[in-house]
Design a protein around this motif. Structure first.
Motif, PDB file in Angstrom:
ATOM      1  N   ARG A  19      24.152  52.859   2.501  1.00  0.00           N
ATOM      2  CA  ARG A  19      25.468  52.649   1.891  1.00  0.00           C
ATOM      3  C   ARG A  19      25.343  51.728   0.681  1.00  0.00           C
ATOM      4  O   ARG A  19      25.904  52.000  -0.384  1.00  0.00           O
ATOM      5  CB  ARG A  19      26.425  52.052   2.928  1.00  0.00           C
ATOM      6  CG  ARG A  19      27.831  51.798   2.415  1.00  0.00           C
ATOM      7  CD  ARG A  19      28.675  51.165   3.519  1.00  0.00           C
ATOM      8  NE  ARG A  19      28.806  52.044   4.655  1.00  0.00           N
ATOM      9  CZ  ARG A  19      29.811  52.914   4.829  1.00  0.00           C
ATOM     10  NH1 ARG A  19      30.765  52.981   3.933  1.00  0.00           N
ATOM     11  NH2 ARG A  19      29.854  53.675   5.886  1.00  0.00           N
ATOM     12  N   LYS A  20      24.583  50.647   0.831  1.00  0.00           N
ATOM     13  CA  LYS A  20      24.406  49.685  -0.256  1.00  0.00           C
ATOM     14  C   LYS A  20      23.696  50.333  -1.448  1.00  0.00           C
ATOM     15  O   LYS A  20      24.113  50.174  -2.593  1.00  0.00           O
ATOM     16  CB  LYS A  20      23.610  48.480   0.253  1.00  0.00           C
ATOM     17  CG  LYS A  20      23.472  47.369  -0.742  1.00  0.00           C
ATOM     18  CD  LYS A  20      22.747  46.181  -0.138  1.00  0.00           C
ATOM     19  CE  LYS A  20      22.587  45.075  -1.159  1.00  0.00           C
ATOM     20  NZ  LYS A  20      21.885  43.911  -0.597  1.00  0.00           N
ATOM     21  N   GLU A  21      22.637  51.096  -1.168  1.00  0.00           N
ATOM     22  CA  GLU A  21      21.896  51.764  -2.234  1.00  0.00           C
ATOM     23  C   GLU A  21      22.750  52.811  -2.937  1.00  0.00           C
ATOM     24  O   GLU A  21      22.726  52.909  -4.170  1.00  0.00           O
ATOM     25  CB  GLU A  21      20.635  52.424  -1.679  1.00  0.00           C
ATOM     26  CG  GLU A  21      19.538  51.444  -1.328  1.00  0.00           C
ATOM     27  CD  GLU A  21      18.282  52.151  -0.833  1.00  0.00           C
ATOM     28  OE1 GLU A  21      17.925  53.202  -1.406  1.00  0.00           O
ATOM     29  OE2 GLU A  21      17.689  51.639   0.127  1.00  0.00           O
ATOM     30  N   LEU A  22      23.492  53.605  -2.162  1.00  0.00           N
ATOM     31  CA  LEU A  22      24.341  54.628  -2.762  1.00  0.00           C
ATOM     32  C   LEU A  22      25.464  54.008  -3.588  1.00  0.00           C
ATOM     33  O   LEU A  22      25.802  54.519  -4.662  1.00  0.00           O
ATOM     34  CB  LEU A  22      24.925  55.542  -1.686  1.00  0.00           C
ATOM     35  CG  LEU A  22      23.963  56.573  -1.115  1.00  0.00           C
ATOM     36  CD1 LEU A  22      24.549  57.225   0.127  1.00  0.00           C
ATOM     37  CD2 LEU A  22      23.622  57.619  -2.165  1.00  0.00           C
ATOM     38  N   THR A  23      26.034  52.914  -3.124  1.00  0.00           N
ATOM     39  CA  THR A  23      27.087  52.238  -3.880  1.00  0.00           C
ATOM     40  C   THR A  23      26.524  51.696  -5.188  1.00  0.00           C
ATOM     41  O   THR A  23      27.165  51.807  -6.241  1.00  0.00           O
ATOM     42  CB  THR A  23      27.727  51.114  -3.048  1.00  0.00           C
ATOM     43  OG1 THR A  23      28.265  51.691  -1.854  1.00  0.00           O
ATOM     44  CG2 THR A  23      28.839  50.422  -3.806  1.00  0.00           C
ATOM     45  N   ALA A  24      25.312  51.136  -5.135  1.00  0.00           N
ATOM     46  CA  ALA A  24      24.680  50.635  -6.359  1.00  0.00           C
ATOM     47  C   ALA A  24      24.402  51.778  -7.328  1.00  0.00           C
ATOM     48  O   ALA A  24      24.590  51.645  -8.544  1.00  0.00           O
ATOM     49  CB  ALA A  24      23.387  49.889  -6.026  1.00  0.00           C
ATOM     50  N   LEU A  25      23.981  52.909  -6.820  1.00  0.00           N
ATOM     51  CA  LEU A  25      23.645  54.053  -7.656  1.00  0.00           C
ATOM     52  C   LEU A  25      24.884  54.747  -8.214  1.00  0.00           C
ATOM     53  O   LEU A  25      24.946  55.075  -9.405  1.00  0.00           O
ATOM     54  CB  LEU A  25      22.809  55.052  -6.847  1.00  0.00           C
ATOM     55  CG  LEU A  25      22.366  56.314  -7.568  1.00  0.00           C
ATOM     56  CD1 LEU A  25      21.381  55.978  -8.678  1.00  0.00           C
ATOM     57  CD2 LEU A  25      21.729  57.282  -6.575  1.00  0.00           C
ATOM     58  N   LEU A  26      25.865  54.976  -7.352  1.00  0.00           N
ATOM     59  CA  LEU A  26      27.046  55.753  -7.729  1.00  0.00           C
ATOM     60  C   LEU A  26      28.230  54.912  -8.184  1.00  0.00           C
ATOM     61  O   LEU A  26      29.182  55.442  -8.762  1.00  0.00           O
ATOM     62  CB  LEU A  26      27.500  56.616  -6.544  1.00  0.00           C
ATOM     63  CG  LEU A  26      26.487  57.604  -5.979  1.00  0.00           C
ATOM     64  CD1 LEU A  26      27.026  58.235  -4.711  1.00  0.00           C
ATOM     65  CD2 LEU A  26      26.144  58.661  -7.018  1.00  0.00           C
TER      66      LEU A  26
END
Length: 183
Positions: A19-26
């Motif tokens: 979730r953290k990685e996807l939020t940072a990416l998107l």
């Protein structure tokens, strides 16, 4: 408060690190859009399956597809709540309440649960069709009914297999193993 459901596989769930990685990416908005898309993905797959059964002239309009997706999602949420209230260790294979199975009990209890769950699933499908009849054509409704009937037939064949054929298969395997030991 409802008991937490026990899912053997729920690919809709995203762990905290992802979730953290996807939020940072998107970005936060992009992640919300992704989550919203993933939330209705099962319904979108069923809409696609229905579209394949319809000719071009009978295909869903964008509005019909959107309405049906919404109806199916709402009814799935209601069915999830219904299934979560059932006694015992109920699990959802693949996150769908239609695939609920009882765990941690003897075979006969699992089979009885499965048979009763077919009736619950039929009622769930009937609620979807009742609501969809307000905006779908008769042919579209017929195809939706076919899709639902196929799901029920699959569940019924699974019960028949488990009740009658699996025990015979198991007995045969035990007899073969005993015969090999004698050699």
């Amino acid at each position: 408060e409802l008991p937490a459901r026990d899912e053997s596989i729920d690919r809709r769930e995203i762990d905290a690190a992802a979730r953290k990685e996807l939020t940072a990416l998107l970005g936060a908005d992009g992640f919300r859009k992704l989550h919203a898309y993933r939330d209705i993905y099962p319904e979108r797959r069923r809409i696609d399956a229905l579209q394949e059964r319809l000719g071009k002239s009978d295909a869903f309009t964008a509005d019909e597809a959107s309405q049906l997706t919404q109806v199916m999602r709402q009814e799935r949420a209601a069915f999830e709540r219904e299934v979560q209230r059932l006694p015992g260790q109920v699990r959802f294979n693949s996150g769908w309440p239609e695939t609920a199975r009882l765990r941690g009990v003897e075979r006969e209890a699992r089979l009885k649960f499965g048979e009763a769950h077919i009736a619950r699933t039929e009622a769930h499908h009937a609620r979807i069709r009742e609501r969809a009849s307000a905006f779908l054509s008769p042919l579209q409704m017929q195809r939706l009914r076919q899709l639902h009937d196929e799901r029920i037939a699959s569940d019924q064949s699974s019960i028949i297999w488990s009740r009658y054929l699996a025990p015979a298969r198991d007995a045969l395997q035990e007899a073969e193993a005993a015969a090999r030991k004698k050699k």
